[in-house]
Design a protein around this motif. Structure first.
Motif, PDB file in Angstrom:
ATOM      1  N   VAL A  42       0.830  -1.212   0.000  1.00  0.00           N
ATOM      2  CA  VAL A  42       0.000   0.000   0.000  1.00  0.00           C
ATOM      3  C   VAL A  42       0.859   1.255   0.000  1.00  0.00           C
ATOM      4  N   PHE A  43       2.005   1.226   0.674  1.00  0.00           N
ATOM      5  CA  PHE A  43       2.805   2.434   0.866  1.00  0.00           C
ATOM      6  C   PHE A  43       4.035   2.489  -0.045  1.00  0.00           C
ATOM      7  N   ASN A  44       4.000   3.389  -1.006  1.00  0.00           N
ATOM      8  CA  ASN A  44       5.156   3.761  -1.834  1.00  0.00           C
ATOM      9  C   ASN A  44       5.925   2.556  -2.368  1.00  0.00           C
ATOM     10  N   LYS A  45       5.205   1.701  -3.012  1.00  0.00           N
ATOM     11  CA  LYS A  45       5.787   0.489  -3.589  1.00  0.00           C
ATOM     12  C   LYS A  45       6.842   0.843  -4.642  1.00  0.00           C
ATOM     13  N   GLY A  46       7.916   0.060  -4.667  1.00  0.00           N
ATOM     14  CA  GLY A  46       8.967   0.284  -5.658  1.00  0.00           C
ATOM     15  C   GLY A  46      10.029   1.262  -5.234  1.00  0.00           C
ATOM     16  N   LYS A  47      10.055   1.589  -3.949  1.00  0.00           N
ATOM     17  CA  LYS A  47      11.115   2.448  -3.404  1.00  0.00           C
ATOM     18  C   LYS A  47      11.878   1.631  -2.357  1.00  0.00           C
ATOM     19  N   ILE A  48      13.159   1.810  -2.279  1.00  0.00           N
ATOM     20  CA  ILE A  48      14.109   1.109  -1.403  1.00  0.00           C
ATOM     21  C   ILE A  48      14.241  -0.362  -1.826  1.00  0.00           C
ATOM     22  N   VAL A  49      13.148  -1.130  -1.795  1.00  0.00           N
ATOM     23  CA  VAL A  49      13.212  -2.528  -2.242  1.00  0.00           C
ATOM     24  C   VAL A  49      12.318  -2.707  -3.467  1.00  0.00           C
ATOM     25  N   ASP A  50      12.671  -3.717  -4.277  1.00  0.00           N
ATOM     26  CA  ASP A  50      11.910  -4.048  -5.494  1.00  0.00           C
ATOM     27  C   ASP A  50      11.706  -2.817  -6.383  1.00  0.00           C
ATOM     28  N   THR A  51      12.773  -2.047  -6.531  1.00  0.00           N
ATOM     29  CA  THR A  51      12.684  -0.832  -7.332  1.00  0.00           C
ATOM     30  C   THR A  51      12.822  -1.154  -8.819  1.00  0.00           C
ATOM     31  N   PRO A  52      12.232  -0.330  -9.694  1.00  0.00           N
ATOM     32  CA  PRO A  52      12.465  -0.510 -11.130  1.00  0.00           C
ATOM     33  C   PRO A  52      13.915  -0.165 -11.456  1.00  0.00           C
ATOM     34  N   PRO A  53      14.423  -0.568 -12.622  1.00  0.00           N
ATOM     35  CA  PRO A  53      15.794  -0.204 -12.999  1.00  0.00           C
ATOM     36  C   PRO A  53      16.001   1.309 -12.903  1.00  0.00           C
ATOM     37  N   MET A  54      17.170   1.716 -12.442  1.00  0.00           N
ATOM     38  CA  MET A  54      17.402   3.121 -12.118  1.00  0.00           C
ATOM     39  C   MET A  54      17.460   4.029 -13.334  1.00  0.00           C
ATOM     40  N   ASN A  55      17.574   3.479 -14.531  1.00  0.00           N
ATOM     41  CA  ASN A  55      17.600   4.340 -15.714  1.00  0.00           C
ATOM     42  C   ASN A  55      16.335   4.196 -16.563  1.00  0.00           C
ATOM     43  N   GLU A  56      15.229   3.878 -15.924  1.00  0.00           N
ATOM     44  CA  GLU A  56      13.921   3.869 -16.587  1.00  0.00           C
ATOM     45  C   GLU A  56      13.039   4.976 -15.997  1.00  0.00           C
ATOM     46  N   PHE A  57      12.019   5.380 -16.777  1.00  0.00           N
ATOM     47  CA  PHE A  57      11.079   6.437 -16.379  1.00  0.00           C
ATOM     48  C   PHE A  57      11.806   7.762 -16.096  1.00  0.00           C
ATOM     49  N   LEU A  58      12.771   8.060 -16.958  1.00  0.00           N
ATOM     50  CA  LEU A  58      13.464   9.341 -16.832  1.00  0.00           C
ATOM     51  C   LEU A  58      12.629  10.452 -17.471  1.00  0.00           C
ATOM     52  N   ARG A  59      12.985  11.683 -17.164  1.00  0.00           N
ATOM     53  CA  ARG A  59      12.206  12.824 -17.663  1.00  0.00           C
ATOM     54  C   ARG A  59      12.211  12.915 -19.186  1.00  0.00           C
ATOM     55  N   TYR A  60      13.285  12.443 -19.804  1.00  0.00           N
ATOM     56  CA  TYR A  60      13.442  12.642 -21.242  1.00  0.00           C
ATOM     57  C   TYR A  60      13.485  11.310 -21.973  1.00  0.00           C
ATOM     58  N   GLU A  61      12.962  11.314 -23.191  1.00  0.00           N
ATOM     59  CA  GLU A  61      13.104  10.156 -24.066  1.00  0.00           C
ATOM     60  C   GLU A  61      14.476  10.229 -24.724  1.00  0.00           C
ATOM     61  N   ALA A  62      15.083   9.072 -24.909  1.00  0.00           N
ATOM     62  CA  ALA A  62      16.433   9.036 -25.463  1.00  0.00           C
ATOM     63  C   ALA A  62      16.418   9.291 -26.969  1.00  0.00           C
ATOM     64  N   ASP A  63      17.415  10.047 -27.394  1.00  0.00           N
ATOM     65  CA  ASP A  63      17.695  10.255 -28.820  1.00  0.00           C
ATOM     66  C   ASP A  63      16.542  10.885 -29.588  1.00  0.00           C
ATOM     67  N   LYS A  64      15.759  11.700 -28.910  1.00  0.00           N
ATOM     68  CA  LYS A  64      14.669  12.423 -29.572  1.00  0.00           C
ATOM     69  C   LYS A  64      15.141  13.855 -29.845  1.00  0.00           C
ATOM     70  N   PRO A  65      15.079  14.297 -31.093  1.00  0.00           N
ATOM     71  CA  PRO A  65      15.503  15.683 -31.368  1.00  0.00           C
ATOM     72  C   PRO A  65      14.577  16.673 -30.666  1.00  0.00           C
ATOM     73  N   ALA A  66      15.159  17.721 -30.150  1.00  0.00           N
ATOM     74  CA  ALA A  66      14.363  18.731 -29.452  1.00  0.00           C
ATOM     75  C   ALA A  66      13.490  19.465 -30.454  1.00  0.00           C
ATOM     76  N   PRO A  67      12.214  19.629 -30.141  1.00  0.00           N
ATOM     77  CA  PRO A  67      11.332  20.346 -31.062  1.00  0.00           C
ATOM     78  C   PRO A  67      11.753  21.795 -31.210  1.00  0.00           C
ATOM     79  N   GLN A  68      11.695  22.290 -32.426  1.00  0.00           N
ATOM     80  CA  GLN A  68      12.067  23.679 -32.697  1.00  0.00           C
ATOM     81  C   GLN A  68      10.798  24.520 -32.745  1.00  0.00           C
ATOM     82  N   GLN A  69      10.786  25.606 -32.000  1.00  0.00           N
ATOM     83  CA  GLN A  69       9.610  26.453 -31.937  1.00  0.00           C
ATOM     84  C   GLN A  69       9.998  27.877 -32.281  1.00  0.00           C
TER      85      GLN A  69
END
Length: 973
Positions: A517-544
């Motif tokens: 119930v409480f904050n699953k996936g922290k400290i133990v049984d965590t997802p891989p540390m380089n997943e769910f990052l803020r940015y998608e890899a190798d995506k060109p930045a949109p030009q505005q």
């Protein structure tokens, strides 16, 4: 899923597929870490029953609850696809204080610095002091076992936590506090969840095999910052009941990151306020290693703190508006500065301690400069240190500092050797880095620069942590000292602590929270540390394509990305400052500068693969931004939300059209010019309450808001037809920017300024120019403002000079020449705009300069004794300073000027007029400004340079505030 709960839910619940709910869920997708994951729902409970209902729902629907306070976690503790429960808005009560026994009982949403402001009259304080203490909340400090600047004398949060009241995974309530053996036996005999937890935890930490694993696998005893996994080493020692030690499960809750229970109250140990005299020796060194050796000597001299700042951070203080004022003490180009603080009873004692430390350092050939800083000077230096995390986000490009190995701690005597090896490791990977913070506690925040927008960078992200973990283990250190494991370091715990101890951690989680119930996936049984990052890899930045020039910030997206999430925008009026006025009033995360930067970043990086914010959601979160510009100076990363909001609105209008009210406000000058033909008619409508209320409603203004009236003549007309004024000649000349607000509404202010300067021997000239464009800028009509900027630069470029500068009465108008114009005019006018900006001043600034030059004498003014309370304009505070205003108003020999410690007044141009914003506008005024003004006797002069500020003061308090020029004119002999 949530509909049935909402019937009895007192707080706020966001889960529906609506613009508002989606916007808020998007805001809560991040914290101060590198992670991003949109939650299923967000709840802001008002009562313990609300939280209990959420726990019961999570239990039956197999959801996980993510407790959240200030959201400044650096390891992704409050990011996840669960139900985020934010206690920061409503669980802010200080419930009980015992002065004699030195403890206080609080709710988890109480801010550390605000708590200490409350405790100060009692002569007490709560010790642990994070660099985020102006917004860090007790609940979050417990979750991470926060330490901070003075941990070498005041300890960790765990050391200062007496007990917690918490809800368990079945919704039942328990109090975890210090127990004797007899009391522990009684707890173990309870036939409920609490009793089971005591029995099973006690069995776990008293098992001989487990005790051996704990003693062998945990960091060595001399490592004072040890926050990897759960604090079983502390419980194991407690369970021996040696030296009259009591058993206290709250020590396990500290550092558990909300994974074991939901804390609703905490009883904290308090300490006496430190001695009154505090000072710092800022030890300048030529190498980082030299600073770390100096640290070992400093610790032998009884210092209260020993903190390091490296050259990387110091370099960024040069370009930050606020921090550039704080770096005055830096001599030459040090590689590092060790800030060594002492508390003493007398200045003489402090000087003695400082001199003895300096002598010892010189004896060991360590350091080349040792300025001693006291009082406000020391505070400014500490602000440089505390601004480290945010300042680093000013690095250009996609390679940015990352929170990764920033929390590793070793024994302080091992720190020089550990850092030497760590530097070699980072250089091997050709990675730039910055190092700062808690040298005295054996923990430097090491921030490597990594490009997380590339596949290569993400691989490097993991490699650096893996190799650093091996190095930390070699020194018997802790992978996490105070920032926690979260989802960042969790998967490295088995390596650091051993498989047996990791199994024990999983068992602890199972004992407390079998259903996750409480904050699953922290400290133990965590997802891989380089997943769910803020940015998608190798995506060109949109030009505005933008109207504003964002080249100095690289792009609008890069400006949004500079937000570190450190939450400086969540400080309250108790701490002070201006950023962020709407948050100070509402206490809602959605109304922070951080939320606005985050949603803009997600909006600007929209892609088919990732669920992000749409334009309506983004517009919703930007709505309560007052464009006060405080973030441009007070945010350590200088995230200019006002600029980005203006650009966003212009792009939005291009697609959807300009709303009637926005166009009405933008065209203020045209309307006032028309109304000035028959001011009596305009004044009749807005002087009469009945007609004013009708007129206000018709245009979308609040019916209770008064409107500025029109005098019988504009300032330009008065100036043109007053031969005594325009016929005055002098060698001392100054140009007056006749802004649209002064020209039509504040004519008397303009008259008095001109007459004041003429009496002082100055010839005032009103050059040919058009309106400032401020009304268009405030409503996001940037293209219209750009036309005006180009027109004014062309009109003024050959007129404004160093010898004949241009001054302004209304700060928001005159400062457009120094701020927005520089980023609106085309390249061929940029140099001319910069020349105008360099010779543009708010009236108060110019007046203070003339005093310094000896051109204005106090002998020309009254000697009558008067007290002035000064409220500063937001733009003046952000882009200039209140010091010239205070200096100018203090010119009459017996005029005493006090700054009102207010942020924004709440009016902010048209914001406070608009029906949907009126209530928030008045709430902002009620924070500090209105109460302060109401307390003043009638003879006290209220000063406010801003026209909106004066109007807000009148509507909120009934008092008439005056412009500094009026006050000085009336003070003439």
């Amino acid at each position: 899923m949530f509909e049935s709960l909402q019937r009895d839910f007192e707080g706020e619940l966001y889960f529906r597929n609506t613009v508002v709910d989606d916007a808020i869920r998007t805001v809560y997708a991040t914290d101060a870490s590198v992670y991003q994951e949109k939650p299923i729902a967000v709840a802001l409970p008002k009562s313990v029953n609300d939280i209990r209902g959420l726990i019961n729902l999570a239990s039956t629907r197999q959801l996980t609850i993510i407790p959240r306070a200030a959201g400044t976690s650096l390891a992704g503790q409050v990011v996840g696809k669960g139900l985020v429960v934010d206690i920061s808005k409503n669980f802010t009560g200080i419930l009980e204080i015992n002065r004699e026994e030195k403890w206080v009982r609080v709710q988890p949403g109480v801010i550390r610095d605000d708590l200490n402001a409350y405790l100060k009259p009692y002569g007490l304080m709560f010790g642990p002091e994070t660099s985020t203490s102006s917004r860090a909340m007790i609940g979050g400090m417990i979750g991470n076992n926060s330490c901070g600047l003075h941990s070498i004398i005041w300890g960790t949060t765990r050391d200062n936590l007496l007990e917690v009241k918490a809800l368990l995974s079945d919704g039942s309530e328990a109090v975890f506090g210090a127990l004797t053996t007899e009391e522990l036996d009684k707890k173990c005999g309870l036939q409920n969840t609490e009793g089971r937890i005591y029995r099973e935890i006690l069995a776990l930490v008293t098992d001989a095999e487990n005790r051996e694993a704990i003693r062998e696998g945990f960091p060595k005893k001399s490592v004072t910052r040890r926050n990897t996994g759960y604090a079983l080493d502390v419980l194991e020692e407690m369970a021996a009941f040696e030296d009259d030690r009591l058993f206290n499960l709250s020590s396990l809750i500290a550092g558990s990151e909300g994974t074991l229970c939901f804390v609703t109250e905490a009883k904290l140990k308090l300490i006496d306020l430190p001695p009154a005299v505090a000072g710092m020796v800022a030890v300048h060194t030529s190498t980082l290693h030299e600073a770390l050796l100096a640290n070992l000597i400093a610790l032998k001299h009884g210092c209260s703190a020993s903190e390091l700042v490296d050259d990387f951070i110091m370099e960024f203080t040069k370009t930050n508006i606020e921090q550039s004022k704080n770096r005055f003490f830096i001599e030459g180009g040090p590689k590092a500065i060790l800030m060594v603080e002492f508390f003493t009873d007398t200045p003489a004692d402090l000087q003695d301690k400082a001199e003895k430390l300096i002598a010892a350092l010189k004896e060991n050939n360590l350091g080349y400069a040792y300025p001693i800083l006291l009082g406000d000077d020391a505070r400014k230096a500490w602000d440089v240190r505390k601004g480290g995390l945010g300042l680093l986000r000013n690095l250009p490009g996609d390679t940015q500092p990352v929170n990764l190995i920033e929390d590793c701690a070793v024994a302080v005597e091992d720190l020089p050797a550990y850092i030497d090896e760590l530097e070699a490791l980072l250089k091997k990977h050709e990675v730039q880095y910055s190092m700062y913070a808690h040298a005295g506690a054996g923990e430097l925040h090491v921030e490597p620069m990594v490009n997380l927008k590339s596949t290569e960078g993400r691989a490097l992200f993991r490699t650096i942590l893996a190799e650093t973990a091996a190095l930390v283990k070699k020194y018997g250190g802790s992978l996490s000292g105070e920032h926690g494991d979260g989802r960042l370091r969790g998967e490295f715990i088995p390596f650091m602590m051993g498989d047996k101890n990791y199994a024990l951690f999983k068992e602890v989680k199972q004992i407390f929270d079998p259903a996750g119930v409480f904050n699953k996936g922290k400290i133990v049984d965590t997802p891989p540390m380089n997943e769910f990052l803020r940015y998608e890899a190798d995506k060109p930045a949109p030009q505005q394509k933008t109207v504003y020039d964002f080249s100095r910030q690289e792009s609008m997206l890069r400006l949004a990305e500079k937000c570190s999430g450190s939450g400086d925008c969540r400080k309250t009026e108790i701490t002070g400052g201006t950023m962020c006025p709407s948050y100070m009033a509402t206490r809602s995360e959605r109304d922070t500068t951080r939320a606005r930067a985050n949603i803009l970043r997600q909006y600007l990086t929209a892609s088919e693969e990732r669920e992000v914010a749409g334009e309506e959601e983004t517009k919703e979160i930007l709505d309560l931004c007052l464009s006060c510009k405080a973030c441009k100076s007070e945010c350590p990363s200088s995230v200019d939300i006002a600029k980005m909001k203006g650009e966003f609105l212009q792009q939005y209008y291009d697609k959807n059209g300009v709303p009637f009210r926005a166009r009405l406000i933008g065209n203020f000058t045209r309307q006032m010019r028309l109304a000035s033909v028959a001011p009596w008619a305009y004044n009749f409508i807005f002087k009469t309450e009945f007609t004013r209320r009708i007129a206000n409603r018709l245009v979308g203004f609040h019916s209770d808001r008064s409107m500025p009236l029109l005098p019988g003549q504009t300032l330009r007309s008065w100036f043109k037809h007053n031969k005594e004024v325009n016929g005055f000649r002098s060698d001392k000349k100054v140009l007056l920017f006749c802004d649209e607000f002064t020209d039509f509404n504040d004519v008397e202010v303009g008259k008095k300024l001109i007459l004041l300067l003429q009496k002082l021997g100055y010839q005032v000239l009103i050059p040919n120019h058009v309106e400032s464009g401020r009304t268009y800028l405030s409503k996001g009509m940037i293209r219209e403002a750009q036309k005006i900027a180009i027109q004014n630069v062309n009109l003024l470029k050959d007129v404004v000079t160093h010898e004949i500068p241009i001054i302004g009465i209304e700060p928001s108008a005159i400062l457009t020449l120094k701020d927005e114009y520089l980023e609106l005019v085309p390249e061929n006018l940029r140099e001319a705009a910069q020349k105008i900006a360099a010779n543009t001043y708010i009236f108060d600034e110019w007046f203070a300069l003339e005093i310094d030059r000896g051109n204005i004498s106090k002998e020309l003014f009254t000697t009558e004794k008067r007290l002035i309370k000064l409220h500063g304009h937001c733009h003046q505070k952000a882009l200039s300073s209140l010091t010239p205003s205070k200096k100018s108003l203090s010119l009459p020999i017996n005029y005493e000027v006090h700054l009102i410690p207010s942020g924004c007044c709440g009016m902010a141009g048209s914001f406070g007029y608009e029906a949907e914003h009126y209530e928030v506008s008045m709430q902002i005024g009620e924070l500090v400004l209105f109460p302060t003004v109401r307390k003043q006797p009638e003879e006290v002069i209220i000063a406010a340079p801003g026209t909106s500020c004066r109007h807000q003061i009148k509507d909120g308090t009934g008092r008439i505030a005056k412009h500094p020029a009026e006050i000085l004119y009336e003070a003439l002999l």
